[in-house]
Design a protein around this motif. Structure first.
Motif, short mmCIF file in Angstrom:
data_model
loop_
_atom_site.label_atom_id
_atom_site.label_comp_id
_atom_site.label_asym_id
_atom_site.label_seq_id
_atom_site.Cartn_x
_atom_site.Cartn_y
_atom_site.Cartn_z
N ILE A 53 -4.50 70.51 73.40
CA ILE A 53 -5.94 70.71 72.97
C ILE A 53 -6.63 69.60 72.98
N GLY A 54 -7.92 69.40 73.36
CA GLY A 54 -8.91 68.36 73.21
C GLY A 54 -10.08 68.51 72.41
N ILE A 55 -9.91 67.50 71.25
CA ILE A 55 -11.22 67.62 70.27
C ILE A 55 -11.74 66.40 70.39
N ARG A 56 -13.20 66.16 70.49
CA ARG A 56 -14.05 65.00 70.44
C ARG A 56 -14.06 64.73 68.89
N PRO A 57 -14.12 63.43 68.62
CA PRO A 57 -14.24 63.01 67.07
C PRO A 57 -15.59 63.47 66.51
N GLU A 58 -16.50 63.55 67.28
CA GLU A 58 -17.80 63.76 66.61
C GLU A 58 -18.02 65.28 66.41
N HIS A 59 -17.02 66.32 66.88
CA HIS A 59 -17.27 67.56 66.73
C HIS A 59 -16.44 68.08 65.68
N VAL A 60 -15.37 67.24 65.06
CA VAL A 60 -14.91 67.56 63.70
C VAL A 60 -15.59 67.41 62.61
N THR A 61 -15.82 68.36 61.51
CA THR A 61 -16.30 68.13 60.16
C THR A 61 -15.38 68.31 59.20
N ALA A 77 -5.53 57.73 57.21
CA ALA A 77 -4.62 56.53 57.28
C ALA A 77 -5.48 55.18 57.23
N VAL A 78 -6.63 55.32 58.25
CA VAL A 78 -7.31 54.10 58.21
C VAL A 78 -8.99 54.71 58.15
N ILE A 79 -9.71 53.65 57.71
CA ILE A 79 -11.25 54.29 57.90
C ILE A 79 -12.18 52.97 58.25
N GLU A 80 -12.93 53.38 59.32
CA GLU A 80 -13.85 52.23 59.63
C GLU A 80 -15.20 52.75 59.52
N GLN A 81 -15.94 51.67 58.52
CA GLN A 81 -17.20 52.10 58.08
C GLN A 81 -18.10 51.32 58.86
N PHE A 82 -19.33 52.05 59.88
CA PHE A 82 -20.11 51.56 60.65
C PHE A 82 -21.64 51.26 59.91
N GLY A 83 -21.64 52.21 58.56
CA GLY A 83 -22.76 52.23 58.04
C GLY A 83 -23.50 53.30 58.50
N GLU A 84 -23.93 53.74 59.79
CA GLU A 84 -24.53 54.65 60.28
C GLU A 84 -23.55 55.79 60.45
N TYR A 85 -22.26 55.61 60.80
CA TYR A 85 -21.26 56.53 60.82
C TYR A 85 -20.00 55.89 60.50
N ALA A 86 -18.88 56.73 60.36
CA ALA A 86 -17.54 56.13 60.03
C ALA A 86 -16.65 56.80 60.89
N LEU A 87 -15.59 56.06 61.32
CA LEU A 87 -14.48 56.69 61.98
C LEU A 87 -13.13 56.78 60.99
N ALA A 88 -12.80 57.84 60.85
CA ALA A 88 -11.65 57.95 60.06
C ALA A 88 -10.32 58.47 60.89
N TYR A 89 -9.28 57.94 60.57
CA TYR A 89 -8.19 57.90 61.57
C TYR A 89 -7.13 58.75 60.71
#
Ligand SMILES: Nc1ncnc2c1ncn2[C@@H]1O[C@H](COP(=O)(O)OP(=O)(O)OP(=O)(O)O)[C@@H](O)[C@H]1O
Ligand SMILES: [Mg+2]
Lengths: 350, 296
Positions: free
Chosen positions: A271-279, A293-305
């Motif tokens: 199954i493929g899921i794009r990161p931006e489609h998850v809420t 596990a990890v979170i990267e904050q970019f201000g405008e958005y954040a990437l959560a692992y």
């Protein structure tokens, strides 16, 4: 302006075949981008179109004329190289005028064309400088200017921006887009940067190991990748791939919605899921649950692992600056229309 | 700040002095010999006989002799021809052409050619001279293999065409240097620049003449500088092949200097010749160093 067509193009170095039969039609005035990982044959393909590399098999035509045996200067192409490839011993003016002078163009016309190109690219002030005395961005403009004065039917770019820093790259990218608008010429552009591909291309050609994986508009490739390679390649954040056969993948099969989807289709392997489609969702509405596990904050958005029990971390992209604690449960909702299903061989199931 | 790199060396004057000793000795020796030659060029010092001990100052007499007596000017002319044809035209052009031609060719061909031209370079001068004499004399290989089978009477090449034979021998001997230097220079030219010229419509000749040669101009000047100086003062191969003869046909300045100083024993005059050579080579070097500079 001219159309370019490739028919069964092959390239071998000795016994090693690096391009395995490429078929492609590029319309007149189109901006086509070749993308693919390093070593996939992008440059080789471009250099064959340019006439810098002999063709081992197949047929290339430009403007309806087969050019397999036509030397580069007569193909109506101009090329912009990754290293700019300016003549170090000539001034900016002479760099741009060199091709025209060789073609014995009258002096006044050379002058008009060089100054016109310099005006378009805003390098009029540097015409007397030597390339050494220019910055990387200025050199790249001169290289593009040298291509423009030739007034080619087809522009070929081989990773023209990869030696520039990030901000200059973004700026030059926009200028190239404007240039395409102004000149209305056919452009073929090689890059391994998918952002350049997405933003510049009318159509993207995704190459992998000497073969075309998929051809389409940026949105087509984004929405309907034909296989896991394209799905993984075309996106700002790489698509998450979840292997459904792994028994360890309890989290996944615990999700009734995903389970139903998978069981409803025969042969689903990934199954493929794009990161931006998850809420994020409340626990009872969640399709999938994991721990942060990890979170990267970019201000405008954040990437959560997120750890979801498969070993791999799942990436999700969240708007704004979400206030999440590490090692806490994350409940995720995944709209089913945003799911991509792939079979054993990595082909997309529709 | 300045001396931080090696505080131990600089803090100890004795160690510093000892460290500089070899360099100072070398510089001292160089200065001594140059000064010696310069000083004795104004004397009538001889190698043997009365004037070897009771020499006297003669002012500019030796220098006047350079221009008034036969010998020096003829030798200078011979040297110019020898340098021009064997070094500048022969070694440089041949070296460049080989480097340019072999750049794209298969590595096996390249290795074979490289080994061949390196052999000439590595062979001791005396051995090379013997080989060339043996090959080009009346009973030599060239006559036996080419001239006689074609029905012509044997030619004593080394006698009848002495200067050309010596010139060719020196080309054979020295091309390796130019080849290596030009190979390295050509390798340093970006492939994309040459390809850009190709796309711009430059023929192979134009690519070399208008793009590659201008880019490696500093290398060309360096090469010219080296091989001109070397060839100008080159002695063993010519002397061993012809001894400057027949007559004075292959008498370059180096040979003339040797003959005057050590056969005739005119050390004073010989010194004047060597000073003159020094001046000529110096002027040539300045000329090449100007070439090395970037154009404005
Ligand atoms: N002269 C050559 N001899 C042998 N193999 C070659 C030669 N040139 C390229 N290749 C091979 O051909 C393949 C494609 O090379 P190419 O330069 O087209 O890759 P690319 O897609 O442009 O990669 P990159 O993004 O790193 O520039 C590579 O696997 C490379 O090793
Ligand atoms: Mg490439």
């Amino acid at each position: 302006m001219a159309e370019v067509s490739l028919r069964g193009i092959r390239k071998s170095y000795g016994n090693l075949e690096v391009v395995h039969g490429v078929d492609l039609d590029i319309a007149s005035g189109e901006f086509v981008v070749f993308v693919g990982p390093s070593g996939c044959g992008k440059s080789t393909l471009l250099r064959m179109i340019a006439g810098l590399e002999p063709i081992s098999g197949g047929e290339i035509s430009i403007g309806g004329r087969v050019v397999n045996d036509v030397p580069s200067p007569q193909r109506g192409i101009a090329m912009v190289f990754q290293s700019y490839a300016l003549y170090p011993h000539m001034s900016v003016y002479d760099n741009m005028a060199f091709g025209l002078k060789l073609a014995k163009t009258p002096k006044e016309e050379v002058d008009t064309r060089v100054r016109e190109a310099a005006r378009i690219l805003q390098i009029e002030d540097y015409l007397d400088r030597m390339p050494k005395a220019l910055s990387g961005g200025q050199r790249q403009r001169v290289a593009i200017g040298r291509a423009i004065v030739r007034n080619p039917q087809v522009f070929l770019f081989d990773e023209p921006l990869s030696n520039l820093d990030a901000s200059l790259r973004a700026q030059t990218r926009i200028e190239i887009a404007k240039l395409h608008e102004t000149l209305d010429a056919t452009m073929i552009y090689v890059t391994h940067d998918q952002v350049e591909a997405m933003t510049l291309a009318d159509r993207i050609v995704v190459l992998n190991a000497g073969r075309i994986e998929q051809v389409g508009t940026p949105l087509e490739l984004y929405r309907n990748p034909v296989n896991t390679f394209v799905a993984g390649f075309i996106a700002n954040q790489r698509m998450n791939f979840l292997d459904v056969t792994l028994d360890a993948n309890r989290m996944l099969t615990n999700s009734p919605k995903l389970r139903q989807l998978i069981e409803g289709r025969a042969g689903v392997r990934t199954i493929g899921i794009r990161p931006e489609h998850v809420t994020l969702a409340s626990p009872e509405r969640a399709d999938l649950t994991g721990t942060l596990a990890v979170i990267e904050q970019f201000g405008e958005y954040a990437l959560a692992y997120v750890e979801i029990g498969t070993g791999d971390l799942m990436t999700i992209k969240l708007d704004g600056a979400p206030d999440l604690q590490l090692h806490q449960p994350i409940h995720m909702a995944i709209p089913s229309e945003a799911l991509h299903l792939f079979d054993e061989a990595g082909r997309a199931l529709r | 700040m300045k001396n931080q790199a090696n505080p131990w060396l600089t803090s100890n004057l004795l160690v510093l002095g000892l460290g500089m000793l070899p360099a100072m000795l070398l510089v001292g020796a160089l200065l001594y010999f140059t000064a010696w030659a310069f000083a004795f060029s104004f004397t009538d010092l001889a190698l043997v006989g009365r004037k070897a001990v009771e020499w006297s100052w003669v002012g500019f007499e030796n220098y006047e002799r350079l221009f008034t007596r036969r010998g020096f000017l003829e030798s200078l002319w011979t040297t110019v021809i020898f340098v021009f044809f064997s070094a500048i035209v022969g070694q440089s052009v041949l070296g460049f052409l080989l480097a340019a031609a072999l750049r794209g060719s298969a590595s096996s061909i390249r290795s074979v050619v490289e080994v061949c031209i390196m052999l000439g370079w590595l062979l001791p001068d005396i051995v090379a001279a013997f080989l060339w004499s043996a090959t080009t004399n009346q009973t030599g290989l060239i006559n036996q293999l080419i001239v006689v089978p074609l029905g012509f009477p044997p030619i004593n090449l080394i006698n009848d065409y002495a200067l050309p034979v010596v010139t060719i021998a020196n080309i054979w001997k020295g091309t390796a240097w130019s080849y290596l230097l030009f190979s390295a220079a050509l390798d340093s030219i970006s492939r994309e620049v040459v390809e850009a010229a190709k796309v711009d419509g430059a023929t192979p000749f134009q690519r070399i003449w208008l793009v590659m040669l201008p880019i490696i101009r500093p290398h060309i000047a360096t090469n010219m500088l080296f091989i001109t100086i070397w060839t100008f003062t080159y002695f063993p191969l010519i002397f061993a092949m012809t001894g400057g003869g027949p007559g004075t046909q292959t008498q370059t300045l180096a040979v003339y200097l040797y003959l005057q100083s050590f056969s005739r024993g005119n050390l004073g005059y010989g010194s004047a010749i060597s000073v003159a050579m020094l001046v000529i080579v110096g002027v040539l070097s300045l000329f090449y160093l100007r070439l090395l500079r970037e154009p404005k």
